[in-house]
Design a protein around this motif. Structure first.
Motif, PDB file in Angstrom:
ATOM      1  N   VAL A  82      29.463  49.042  48.669  1.00  0.00           N
ATOM      2  CA  VAL A  82      30.638  49.489  48.133  1.00  0.00           C
ATOM      3  C   VAL A  82      31.646  48.189  48.123  1.00  0.00           C
ATOM      4  N   ALA A  83      31.690  47.427  49.312  1.00  0.00           N
ATOM      5  CA  ALA A  83      32.722  46.521  49.205  1.00  0.00           C
ATOM      6  C   ALA A  83      32.211  45.465  48.392  1.00  0.00           C
ATOM      7  N   ALA A  84      31.019  44.925  48.246  1.00  0.00           N
ATOM      8  CA  ALA A  84      30.627  44.091  47.296  1.00  0.00           C
ATOM      9  C   ALA A  84      30.797  44.482  45.827  1.00  0.00           C
ATOM     10  N   ASN A  85      30.455  45.588  45.507  1.00  0.00           N
ATOM     11  CA  ASN A  85      30.704  46.076  44.379  1.00  0.00           C
ATOM     12  C   ASN A  85      32.113  45.828  43.912  1.00  0.00           C
ATOM     13  N   ASN A 136      39.494  41.791  28.476  1.00  0.00           N
ATOM     14  CA  ASN A 136      40.105  42.067  29.652  1.00  0.00           C
ATOM     15  C   ASN A 136      40.545  43.726  29.766  1.00  0.00           C
ATOM     16  N   ILE A 137      39.227  44.376  29.633  1.00  0.00           N
ATOM     17  CA  ILE A 137      39.251  45.878  29.556  1.00  0.00           C
ATOM     18  C   ILE A 137      38.320  46.507  30.522  1.00  0.00           C
ATOM     19  N   GLY A 138      38.579  47.409  31.262  1.00  0.00           N
ATOM     20  CA  GLY A 138      38.197  48.315  32.198  1.00  0.00           C
ATOM     21  C   GLY A 138      37.401  49.270  31.662  1.00  0.00           C
ATOM     22  N   TYR A 139      36.177  49.714  31.736  1.00  0.00           N
ATOM     23  CA  TYR A 139      35.282  50.652  31.224  1.00  0.00           C
ATOM     24  C   TYR A 139      34.535  51.407  32.051  1.00  0.00           C
ATOM     25  N   ALA A 149      28.079  56.000  37.133  1.00  0.00           N
ATOM     26  CA  ALA A 149      29.036  55.133  37.892  1.00  0.00           C
ATOM     27  C   ALA A 149      28.560  53.739  37.520  1.00  0.00           C
ATOM     28  N   ARG A 150      27.257  53.382  37.548  1.00  0.00           N
ATOM     29  CA  ARG A 150      26.559  52.026  37.195  1.00  0.00           C
ATOM     30  C   ARG A 150      27.161  50.901  38.107  1.00  0.00           C
ATOM     31  N   LEU A 151      26.992  51.651  39.150  1.00  0.00           N
ATOM     32  CA  LEU A 151      27.051  50.705  40.670  1.00  0.00           C
ATOM     33  C   LEU A 151      25.949  49.538  40.768  1.00  0.00           C
ATOM     34  N   PHE A 152      26.112  48.622  41.136  1.00  0.00           N
ATOM     35  CA  PHE A 152      24.784  47.656  41.502  1.00  0.00           C
ATOM     36  C   PHE A 152      24.232  48.178  42.794  1.00  0.00           C
ATOM     37  N   PRO A 153      22.906  48.618  42.762  1.00  0.00           N
ATOM     38  CA  PRO A 153      22.368  49.324  44.186  1.00  0.00           C
ATOM     39  C   PRO A 153      22.053  48.489  45.033  1.00  0.00           C
ATOM     40  N   ILE A 184      35.568  53.212  39.433  1.00  0.00           N
ATOM     41  CA  ILE A 184      37.140  53.191  38.890  1.00  0.00           C
ATOM     42  C   ILE A 184      37.818  52.058  39.629  1.00  0.00           C
ATOM     43  N   GLY A 185      37.437  51.849  41.040  1.00  0.00           N
ATOM     44  CA  GLY A 185      38.057  50.825  41.641  1.00  0.00           C
ATOM     45  C   GLY A 185      37.844  49.403  41.260  1.00  0.00           C
ATOM     46  N   ARG A 186      36.302  49.278  40.944  1.00  0.00           N
ATOM     47  CA  ARG A 186      35.609  48.316  40.587  1.00  0.00           C
ATOM     48  C   ARG A 186      36.344  47.713  39.138  1.00  0.00           C
ATOM     49  N   ALA A 187      36.626  48.716  38.305  1.00  0.00           N
ATOM     50  CA  ALA A 187      37.181  48.351  37.047  1.00  0.00           C
ATOM     51  C   ALA A 187      38.703  47.942  37.327  1.00  0.00           C
ATOM     52  N   LEU A 188      39.341  48.630  37.905  1.00  0.00           N
ATOM     53  CA  LEU A 188      40.781  48.238  38.396  1.00  0.00           C
ATOM     54  C   LEU A 188      41.083  46.820  39.026  1.00  0.00           C
ATOM     55  N   LEU A 189      40.164  46.659  40.022  1.00  0.00           N
ATOM     56  CA  LEU A 189      40.174  45.194  40.527  1.00  0.00           C
ATOM     57  C   LEU A 189      39.853  44.193  39.572  1.00  0.00           C
ATOM     58  N   SER A 190      39.255  44.397  38.404  1.00  0.00           N
ATOM     59  CA  SER A 190      39.177  43.334  37.448  1.00  0.00           C
ATOM     60  C   SER A 190      40.388  43.019  36.714  1.00  0.00           C
ATOM     61  N   ALA A 191      41.634  43.866  37.150  1.00  0.00           N
ATOM     62  CA  ALA A 191      42.870  43.709  36.561  1.00  0.00           C
ATOM     63  C   ALA A 191      43.076  44.016  35.022  1.00  0.00           C
ATOM     64  N   PRO A 192      42.358  44.876  34.526  1.00  0.00           N
ATOM     65  CA  PRO A 192      42.590  45.109  33.185  1.00  0.00           C
ATOM     66  C   PRO A 192      43.671  45.463  32.541  1.00  0.00           C
ATOM     67  N   ARG A 193      43.884  45.144  31.264  1.00  0.00           N
ATOM     68  CA  ARG A 193      45.097  45.316  30.587  1.00  0.00           C
ATOM     69  C   ARG A 193      44.996  46.681  29.947  1.00  0.00           C
ATOM     70  N   LEU A 194      43.779  47.238  29.574  1.00  0.00           N
ATOM     71  CA  LEU A 194      43.347  48.627  28.841  1.00  0.00           C
ATOM     72  C   LEU A 194      42.142  49.222  29.848  1.00  0.00           C
TER      73      LEU A 194
END
Length: 366
Positions: A94-97, A78-81, A86-90, A143-153
């Motif tokens: 953006v909404a889907a990412n 449960n970590i956001g990295y 950015a390593r987004l899915f091309p 950063i938004g994608r990582a935050l939306l995974s609800a990381p604890r770290l």
């Protein structure tokens, strides 16, 4: 509040990482020269590398304990990295990412989807694809994608390193907003002292796979020995002074703000923060001139009175001068002057001097 504790030993080739530290909620900056082990530490915490010996825990939850044979896979930590790129899915918008991050959502999310979008200012980008985004926009989405995974770290491995100066300035206010909004441990790796000063609550200095220093940002990064370990590899290799200050008053007519701390008052370009707010300042030693008499009739408005505490030869015809402010030494200021100037002025330890501040960098709020 939940803190990260990490004790890691990991060998790779001829390099050995051997560090132990704690990161409470808030931003812990990690800085050091290339090859110091910063990224290796983050990868090990995330479960992306196998340590020789380690115990890594977030509060009571153990991620890894080699003595007990425990090693959670990365998707169970449960970590956001956030990486340098950015390593987004091309192929996704953006909404889907962002929705991909939300699908991995754990309990106790720090912010809702709408809050994350507002916080990062990415609402106008939702229908676009990554190829059409600037570097700064793409990093905000990552950063938004990582935050939306609800990381604890949250682990941020030089997230601004691949951006030019303009894009870095664009994204920095959003990172500051995250700092104010989130109350989870964040490890922020950077080569840039100004980024650490602006964002971090505390700092850890890596050197040769070990921890050379850690603690309060100002106390650690004001040490000349620490600056010597990291500045040669940084973009801005200028030694300097970090000062904690409070906004005293605004001068709307002249567009200026007066800030002050122990033993000093300075005037800077008008700040948006209210009176009473705290800020960090960075004075580059090359932007500090010295006078042996009280100056008058100067265009330079910022002057700090003090006493020379130490003079050190830095080589290349220059000396580093450290002065204590007039209030009794609770604040120190570093200046860099030529050996010739030091000789002509007769600079000596214990001598009263006035530091003329030619430029003040506002490094951010605390």
């Amino acid at each position: 509040m939940t803190a990260l504790t990490a004790s890691i030993e990991r060998r790779a080739g001829g390099f050995t990482l051997d560090v132990s530290f704690e990161a409470p909620p808030g931003v812990t900056g990690i800085i050091g020269a290339s090859g110091a082990g910063k990224t290796m530490a983050l990868q090990t915490i995330a479960g992306l590398g196998r340590p020789d010996k380690a115990r890594i825990a977030l509060g009571d939850e153990i991620f890894a304990d080699t003595a007990e044979g425990i090693s959670l896979p990365p998707d169970k930590r449960n970590i956001g990295y956030i990486f340098q790129e950015a390593r987004l899915f091309p192929h996704m918008t953006v909404a889907a990412n962002l929705d991909y991050g939300a699908k991995r959502r754990g309990p106790g999310a720090p912010a809702s989807r709408g809050e994350v979008i507002d916080l990062l200012g990415i609402a106008p980008l939702l229908d676009r694809h990554p190829a059409s985004l600037s570097g700064g926009e793409a990093q905000r989405v990552a950063i938004g994608r990582a935050l939306l995974s609800a990381p604890r770290l949250l682990l941020m491995d030089e997230p601004l390193a691949s951006l030019d100066i303009r894009r870095r300035r664009e994204i920095m206010p959003f990172l500051e907003a995250l700092h104010e909004r989130l109350r989870l441990p964040v490890l922020f790796v950077s080569h840039n002292i100004d980024e650490i000063v602006r964002l971090a609550d505390r700092v850890i200095v890596f050197h040769g796979g070990r921890i050379a220093a850690e603690g309060d940002v100002g106390e650690v990064l004001n040490r000349l020995d620490v600056q010597g370990l990291i500045l040669g590899d940084a973009e801005d290799d200028s030694p300097g002074t970090i000062l904690d200050a409070r906004i005293l008053q605004h001068d709307d007519a002249d567009g200026l703000t007066e800030v002050g701390g122990r033993g000093f008052r300075l005037v800077v370009s008008k700040l948006a923060s209210p009176e009473g707010a705290t800020v960090r300042l960075r004075l580059r030693a090359r932007d500090v001139a010295l006078a042996t008499e009280a100056p008058s009739k100067l265009s330079i408005q910022n002057v700090i009175e003090g006493t020379i505490r130490r003079i050190e030869d830095t080589g290349a015809g220059q000396v580093s001068v450290t002065l204590e402010t007039k209030d009794g030494g609770s604040t120190s200021v570093h200046a860099l002057v030529t050996q010739r100037a030091a000789r002509l002025l007769g600079l000596a330890e214990g001598m009263p001097v006035w530091a003329l501040i030619k430029s003040v960098a506002i490094a951010g709020g605390k």
